[in-house]
Write a protein that holds these residues in place. Structure first.
Motif, PDB file in Angstrom:
ATOM      1  N   ALA A  33       0.860  -1.186   0.000  1.00 47.77           N
ATOM      2  CA  ALA A  33       0.000   0.000   0.000  1.00 47.77           C
ATOM      3  C   ALA A  33       0.896   1.236   0.000  1.00 47.77           C
ATOM      4  O   ALA A  33       1.965   1.236   0.603  1.00 47.77           O
ATOM      5  CB  ALA A  33      -0.922   0.012   1.213  1.00 47.77           C
ATOM      6  N   LYS A  35       0.110   4.387   1.094  1.00 43.28           N
ATOM      7  CA  LYS A  35      -0.140   5.401   2.125  1.00 43.28           C
ATOM      8  C   LYS A  35      -0.183   4.768   3.517  1.00 43.28           C
ATOM      9  O   LYS A  35      -1.052   5.048   4.315  1.00 43.28           O
ATOM     10  CB  LYS A  35      -1.439   6.136   1.834  1.00 43.28           C
ATOM     11  CG  LYS A  35      -1.407   6.894   0.514  1.00 43.28           C
ATOM     12  CD  LYS A  35      -2.659   7.707   0.299  1.00 43.28           C
ATOM     13  CE  LYS A  35      -2.696   8.417  -1.020  1.00 43.28           C
ATOM     14  NZ  LYS A  35      -1.517   9.107  -1.418  1.00 43.28           N
ATOM     15  N   CYS A  36       0.787   3.922   3.794  1.00 53.28           N
ATOM     16  CA  CYS A  36       0.832   3.140   5.023  1.00 53.28           C
ATOM     17  C   CYS A  36       2.126   3.471   5.775  1.00 53.28           C
ATOM     18  O   CYS A  36       3.123   3.848   5.160  1.00 53.28           O
ATOM     19  CB  CYS A  36       0.797   1.652   4.656  1.00 53.28           C
ATOM     20  SG  CYS A  36       0.958   0.503   6.033  1.00 53.28           S
ATOM     21  N   THR A  39       4.948   1.632   4.260  1.00 49.47           N
ATOM     22  CA  THR A  39       5.269   1.875   2.856  1.00 49.47           C
ATOM     23  C   THR A  39       6.772   1.985   2.589  1.00 49.47           C
ATOM     24  O   THR A  39       7.242   1.506   1.546  1.00 49.47           O
ATOM     25  CB  THR A  39       4.519   3.119   2.336  1.00 49.47           C
ATOM     26  OG1 THR A  39       3.111   2.867   2.448  1.00 49.47           O
ATOM     27  CG2 THR A  39       4.850   3.432   0.893  1.00 49.47           C
ATOM     28  N   GLN A  73      -5.599   2.418   2.297  1.00 49.11           N
ATOM     29  CA  GLN A  73      -4.287   3.037   2.146  1.00 49.11           C
ATOM     30  C   GLN A  73      -3.675   2.831   0.762  1.00 49.11           C
ATOM     31  O   GLN A  73      -2.508   3.139   0.549  1.00 49.11           O
ATOM     32  CB  GLN A  73      -3.349   2.525   3.242  1.00 49.11           C
ATOM     33  CG  GLN A  73      -3.828   2.972   4.612  1.00 49.11           C
ATOM     34  CD  GLN A  73      -2.925   2.537   5.732  1.00 49.11           C
ATOM     35  OE1 GLN A  73      -2.087   1.664   5.599  1.00 49.11           O
ATOM     36  NE2 GLN A  73      -3.092   3.174   6.880  1.00 49.11           N
ATOM     37  N   GLU A  74      -4.477   2.321  -0.172  1.00 51.45           N
ATOM     38  CA  GLU A  74      -4.044   2.217  -1.569  1.00 51.45           C
ATOM     39  C   GLU A  74      -5.188   2.664  -2.475  1.00 51.45           C
ATOM     40  O   GLU A  74      -5.767   1.884  -3.216  1.00 51.45           O
ATOM     41  CB  GLU A  74      -3.617   0.788  -1.898  1.00 51.45           C
ATOM     42  CG  GLU A  74      -2.937   0.647  -3.250  1.00 51.45           C
ATOM     43  CD  GLU A  74      -1.711   1.509  -3.381  1.00 51.45           C
ATOM     44  OE1 GLU A  74      -1.831   2.687  -3.796  1.00 51.45           O
ATOM     45  OE2 GLU A  74      -0.616   1.027  -3.085  1.00 51.45           O
ATOM     46  N   TRP A 125      -2.942  -6.723   7.792  1.00 51.36           N
ATOM     47  CA  TRP A 125      -2.528  -5.352   7.476  1.00 51.36           C
ATOM     48  C   TRP A 125      -1.669  -5.410   6.218  1.00 51.36           C
ATOM     49  O   TRP A 125      -1.469  -6.460   5.640  1.00 51.36           O
ATOM     50  CB  TRP A 125      -1.781  -4.709   8.656  1.00 51.36           C
ATOM     51  CG  TRP A 125      -1.794  -3.209   8.568  1.00 51.36           C
ATOM     52  CD1 TRP A 125      -0.729  -2.404   8.267  1.00 51.36           C
ATOM     53  CD2 TRP A 125      -2.918  -2.337   8.718  1.00 51.36           C
ATOM     54  NE1 TRP A 125      -1.128  -1.085   8.231  1.00 51.36           N
ATOM     55  CE2 TRP A 125      -2.474  -1.024   8.516  1.00 51.36           C
ATOM     56  CE3 TRP A 125      -4.268  -2.560   9.010  1.00 51.36           C
ATOM     57  CZ2 TRP A 125      -3.326   0.084   8.582  1.00 51.36           C
ATOM     58  CZ3 TRP A 125      -5.105  -1.458   9.087  1.00 51.36           C
ATOM     59  CH2 TRP A 125      -4.629  -0.146   8.875  1.00 51.36           C
ATOM     60  N   ASN A 126      -1.186  -4.270   5.799  1.00 49.36           N
ATOM     61  CA  ASN A 126      -0.328  -4.184   4.614  1.00 49.36           C
ATOM     62  C   ASN A 126       1.069  -4.738   4.916  1.00 49.36           C
ATOM     63  O   ASN A 126       1.510  -4.731   6.047  1.00 49.36           O
ATOM     64  CB  ASN A 126      -0.209  -2.721   4.180  1.00 49.36           C
ATOM     65  CG  ASN A 126      -1.560  -2.091   3.953  1.00 49.36           C
ATOM     66  OD1 ASN A 126      -2.375  -2.607   3.199  1.00 49.36           O
ATOM     67  ND2 ASN A 126      -1.817  -0.985   4.634  1.00 49.36           N
TER      68      ASN A 126
END
Length: 164
Positions: A33, A35-36, A39, A73-74, A125-126
């Motif tokens: 993602a 915006k994590c 990232t 977040q993506e 989660w990512n």
């Protein structure tokens, strides 16, 4: 499906990513993602790809699978994701199109990974990471807390590459 190489998914640039093209190469599959808080791990993933995969016929392949499943977040389009990853982290490893990685709408690859790794391996989660050996079988998985480099993920990659 019996192994990771049996799957295919749409690519970020509109192509089809047929995992059978990587048969015999270990895979590091990661739900990503843009915006994590995790990232910045793109940098470590690119490092692994550059060091152990990109230029080696029997090296490993990193495969990013963007997902908007966690905290939205993506949210970007395929072009926005591609531009962000390349501009900010120099990502050159294969990237799938944005996909669902959890629940009933998860793409078949992530349903298989969850089945193979068990309940706790399902992404919550990512930046969950899944290491697949040269035979296409899941051998380890890592939560987002395990950075790609340095540490346990890179050590596991090195071990799997030496098992050739």
């Amino acid at each position: 499906m019996t192994c990771a190489y049996d799957f295919h998914l749409p690519g970020l640039s509109g192509e089809t990513i047929d995992l059978s093209q990587f048969r015999g190469r270990p895979l590091l599959i990661v739900n990503t993602a843009s915006k994590c808080g995790f990232t910045p791990q793109y940098e470590g993933l690119q490092h692994l790809w550059s060091l152990y995969g990109r230029d080696y016929p029997d090296g490993m392949t990193v495969l990013g699978v963007p997902s908007n499943d966690f905290g939205e977040q993506e949210p970007g389009s395929a072009e926005e994701i591609k531009t962000f990853c390349h501009r900010n982290y120099g990502v050159s490893f294969p990237m799938a199109a944005r996909a669902h990685v959890k629940g009933p709408d998860a793409i078949p690859l992530f349903k298989w990974l969850g089945k193979e790794g068990g309940f706790l391996s399902r992404p919550r989660w990512n930046f969950y990471k899944y290491l697949v050996n040269r035979e296409g079988h899941l051998v380890r998985w890592f939560t987002p807390l395990s950075k790609p480099t340095p540490g346990r993920v890179e050590e596991a990659v090195r071990r799997i590459l030496l098992d050739h």
